[in-house]
Design a protein around this motif. Structure first.
Motif, PDB file in Angstrom:
ATOM      1  N   GLU A 182       8.826  28.259  23.830  1.00 56.76           N
ATOM      2  CA  GLU A 182       9.115  28.530  25.246  1.00 56.76           C
ATOM      3  C   GLU A 182      10.207  27.595  25.758  1.00 56.76           C
ATOM      4  O   GLU A 182      11.133  28.021  26.455  1.00 56.76           O
ATOM      5  CB  GLU A 182       7.843  28.330  26.087  1.00 56.76           C
ATOM      6  CG  GLU A 182       6.865  29.473  26.018  1.00 56.76           C
ATOM      7  CD  GLU A 182       5.795  29.392  27.092  1.00 56.76           C
ATOM      8  OE1 GLU A 182       5.099  30.390  27.284  1.00 56.76           O
ATOM      9  OE2 GLU A 182       5.648  28.330  27.746  1.00 56.76           O
ATOM     10  N   ASP A 231       6.046  21.861  27.909  1.00 60.81           N
ATOM     11  CA  ASP A 231       6.872  23.074  27.932  1.00 60.81           C
ATOM     12  C   ASP A 231       7.400  23.319  29.352  1.00 60.81           C
ATOM     13  O   ASP A 231       7.139  22.523  30.254  1.00 60.81           O
ATOM     14  CB  ASP A 231       6.091  24.253  27.319  1.00 60.81           C
ATOM     15  CG  ASP A 231       5.093  24.891  28.276  1.00 60.81           C
ATOM     16  OD1 ASP A 231       5.018  24.490  29.453  1.00 60.81           O
ATOM     17  OD2 ASP A 231       4.379  25.803  27.832  1.00 60.81           O
ATOM     18  N   HIS A 266       6.515  25.091  31.733  1.00 55.73           N
ATOM     19  CA  HIS A 266       5.497  25.217  32.780  1.00 55.73           C
ATOM     20  C   HIS A 266       4.684  23.944  32.945  1.00 55.73           C
ATOM     21  O   HIS A 266       3.789  23.885  33.774  1.00 55.73           O
ATOM     22  CB  HIS A 266       4.564  26.387  32.434  1.00 55.73           C
ATOM     23  CG  HIS A 266       5.316  27.611  32.004  1.00 55.73           C
ATOM     24  ND1 HIS A 266       5.319  28.074  30.715  1.00 55.73           N
ATOM     25  CD2 HIS A 266       6.136  28.424  32.710  1.00 55.73           C
ATOM     26  CE1 HIS A 266       6.111  29.150  30.639  1.00 55.73           C
ATOM     27  NE2 HIS A 266       6.612  29.377  31.816  1.00 55.73           N
ATOM     28  N   ASP A 297       2.870  22.671  30.428  1.00 54.95           N
ATOM     29  CA  ASP A 297       1.757  22.641  29.477  1.00 54.95           C
ATOM     30  C   ASP A 297       2.090  21.662  28.358  1.00 54.95           C
ATOM     31  O   ASP A 297       3.209  21.670  27.836  1.00 54.95           O
ATOM     32  CB  ASP A 297       1.537  24.040  28.871  1.00 54.95           C
ATOM     33  CG  ASP A 297       1.074  25.051  29.906  1.00 54.95           C
ATOM     34  OD1 ASP A 297       0.372  24.634  30.857  1.00 54.95           O
ATOM     35  OD2 ASP A 297       1.404  26.232  29.768  1.00 54.95           O
ATOM     36  N   GLN A 299       0.595  31.303  35.622  1.00 50.94           N
ATOM     37  CA  GLN A 299       1.874  31.588  34.974  1.00 50.94           C
ATOM     38  C   GLN A 299       2.238  33.068  35.009  1.00 50.94           C
ATOM     39  O   GLN A 299       2.984  33.570  34.169  1.00 50.94           O
ATOM     40  CB  GLN A 299       1.863  31.015  33.549  1.00 50.94           C
ATOM     41  CG  GLN A 299       1.723  29.494  33.607  1.00 50.94           C
ATOM     42  CD  GLN A 299       1.684  28.808  32.265  1.00 50.94           C
ATOM     43  OE1 GLN A 299       1.810  29.446  31.219  1.00 50.94           O
ATOM     44  NE2 GLN A 299       1.516  27.490  32.281  1.00 50.94           N
TER      45      GLN A 299
HETATM   46 ZN   LIG Z   1       4.158  27.661  28.930  1.00 55.63          ZN
END
Ligand SMILES: [Zn+2]
Length: 227
Positions: A89, A132, A134, A136, A170
């Protein structure tokens, strides 16, 4: 690390990853098969048959009528899949300039086919990142997860500066809203007021811009306090 090659079909990896993510919500609890089936979008009988196969492979502990939990081997496989997913990602966003709202679907496919060699090249290229796009956490190649103390934005007191660190919801539309609002991970903000009755808060971004946010949206944002 056991040899997963025989078992590591993408379906197996998807189940293992799902169980891992469910366990994150309720550590130590067994994941009910009904919930797993819903998550995997299959009928309960299909999930049960798959879980029995995973159990025979030593990846899960299956208790009929109770649920399923990962064994330590299952845990290792889950972290390996999540490492691939999250590094991919970040690679898609940073290097290939994908929008962060569209990388999940792409990574869902690529995570099952990327080679270890390519993955380590990506890790090197990106400077061994710990999260990542987002927010995470990216498990290490040894299977350890970076440990960060994050707090929900709605639990922060007014006037305490915090950094946005992770977006829990998400859904692509929500991610696009977060981006439009300039609230992506790394941005520093301060809550000015929080009104439970109006179910909204006002916050000021590091660039001085003040905005309103509903508490529902705010509850999907995790922040890091200053040390
Ligand atoms: Zn992610």
């Amino acid at each position: 690390m056991p040899d997963h090659n025989v078992m590591a079909s993408s379906t197996v990896e998807d189940y293992i990853k799902r169980i891992y993510l469910q366990q994150q919500q309720a550590p130590d609890a067994y994941v009910p098969l009904g919930r797993l089936a819903t998550d995997m979008q299959v009928v309960p009988g299909t999930a049960t048959a798959m879980v029995k196969t995973l159990s025979e492979a030593g990846l899960v502990d299956y208790q009929p009528r109770v649920g399923v939990q990962l064994t330590s081997n299952g845990d290792k496989l889950a972290l390996h899949v999540l490492r691939r997913h999250r590094l991919l990602e970040l690679f898609l966003v940073q290097t290939l300039h994908y929008d962060w709202s569209e990388v999940h679907e792409e990574a869902e496919i690529l995570e099952h086919v990327v080679s270890d060699k390519m993955l380590e090249r990506i890790d090197q290229l990106l400077g061994h990142p710990s999260a990542d796009p987002h927010g995470d956490p990216i498990p290490s190649s040894q299977g350890t997860v970076p440990d960060r103390q994050l707090t929900r934005l709605i639990e922060i007191d007014p006037d305490e500066p915090v950094h946005i660190s992770r977006i829990v919801n998400q859904e692509p539309a929500f991610l696009r809203f977060i981006e439009r609002s300039g609230l992506t991970p790394g941005i520093e903000i301060t809550i000015d007021t929080l009104d439970d009755q109006a179910e909204s808060l006002t916050l000021t971004r590091e660039d001085g811009e003040t905005l309103n946010l509903g508490l529902q949206a705010a509850s999907s944002i995790l922040v890091a306090r200053r040390e």
